[in-house]
Design an enzyme around this catalytic site. Structure first.
Site, short mmCIF file in Angstrom:
data_model
loop_
_atom_site.label_atom_id
_atom_site.label_comp_id
_atom_site.label_asym_id
_atom_site.label_seq_id
_atom_site.Cartn_x
_atom_site.Cartn_y
_atom_site.Cartn_z
CB ALA A 1 -15.42 -7.13 11.78
CB ALA A 2 -11.36 -6.16 8.49
CE LYS A 3 -7.26 -1.75 9.04
NZ LYS A 3 -5.95 -2.06 8.42
CE1 TYR B 1 -10.10 0.10 7.86
CE2 TYR B 1 -10.79 1.21 9.87
CZ TYR B 1 -9.82 0.94 8.92
OH TYR B 1 -8.56 1.51 9.04
N GLY C 1 0.80 -1.21 0.00
CA GLY C 1 0.00 0.00 0.00
C GLY C 1 0.84 1.26 0.00
CB ALA C 2 4.34 1.84 -0.52
CB SER D 1 -7.99 0.70 12.57
OG SER D 1 -8.81 1.85 12.75
CB VAL E 1 -2.66 -7.27 -0.61
CG1 VAL E 1 -1.41 -6.41 -0.70
CG2 VAL E 1 -3.91 -6.42 -0.43
CG ASN F 1 0.35 1.04 4.80
OD1 ASN F 1 -0.04 1.71 5.75
ND2 ASN F 1 0.22 1.46 3.53
#
Length: 253
Positions: free
Chosen positions: A160-162, A158, A12-13, A143, A65, A91
């Site tokens: 839940a994923a984090k 979001y 994610g860069a 997060s 990814v 990231n």
């Protein structure tokens, strides 16, 4: 901190003002050879030129990814060309502020695939090479939303994923410790100037969030990058399975 002779892969860069780009910049300044990864090819090339202009050594690899074959091929290419991956920073991320009753299955899958499955795919692909070298540093981007159940920007998917990233990080830390590999996560609050909100964060919402931060400002990409640089350093070699809050006091455990 000195990262000379270290090879670092940052996903994610590709975003110019993003956390991933700043992580790559900071590690490069301290001597690391950095690989910038993203699906944004133009952004990757801009990032490489920027780091090279600062005197650093940078490479790019286009990698999705959410696609296991893309990840495996990318990691294989890096190790064949550079011989190793010492540092992995997961990231890449995406967020949507959708209410739970309005989240479509496709949107749920998108948020989970990027934020959770991507972390799994990269970690799974990189770990064998780190185990072979008996050394590694992994940092995953969590997060504050994963800790407090939203209330910042992202929806329930979001959060839940984090939260999943946190649990995954702790489990990997236990499994990988015997190879002298550390695995930690960071949990940023709202960070200004990034593209994770996809332009959906209104000025009114941003002001409301800022008013709830004891330090009185939203985060900067440097705030996150400096902390990650420490976690992947030699100086942090006895820290693993931890989650570092970087939120200006908006959430305090």
């Amino acid at each position: 901190m000195n990262f000379e002779s270290r090879v670092a892969l940052i996903t994610g860069a590709g975003s110019e003002g993003g956390i991933g780009r700043e992580i790559a910049r900071q590690l490069s300044k301290k001597g690391a050879e950095v690989i910038l990864s993203d699906i944004n090819e133009d952004g990757l090339q801009t990032g490489i030129r920027e780091i090279e202009d600062l005197g650093g050594i940078a490479h790019s690899i286009t990698m999705d990814v959410t696609n296991k074959k893309s990840v495996q091929q990318g990691v294989k290419e890096i190790t064949e060309n550079l011989g190793k991956i010492d540092i992995l920073v997961n990231n890449a991320g995406v967020s949507r502020p959708t209410n739970v009753t309005e989240i479509s299955e496709d949107e749920w899958d998108l948020v989970f695939n990027v934020n959770m499955k991507g972390v799994f795919f990269l970690t799974q692909a990189v770990l064998p090479y780190m185990e072979e070298k008996n050394y590694g540093r992994i940092v995953n981007l969590g997060s504050v939303s994963g800790k407090r159940g939203g209330g910042i920007f992202g929806g329930s998917h979001y959060s839940a994923a984090k939260a999943g990233v946190t649990g995954f990080t702790k489990a990997v830390a236990r499994e990988a410790a015997k190879y002298q590999i550390t695995c930690n996560s960071v949990a940023p609050g709202l960070v200004g100037g990034t593209e994770i909100t996809s332009g959906l964060l209104t000025d009114e919402k941003k002001k409301a969030i800022q008013n709830d931060i004891p330090l009185g400002r939203v985060g900067k990409v440097e705030d996150i990058a400096y902390s990650i640089a420490f976690l992947v350093s030699e100086e942090a070699g006895y820290i693993t399975g931890e989650e570092l809050d970087i939120n200006g006091g908006s959430h305090i455990d």
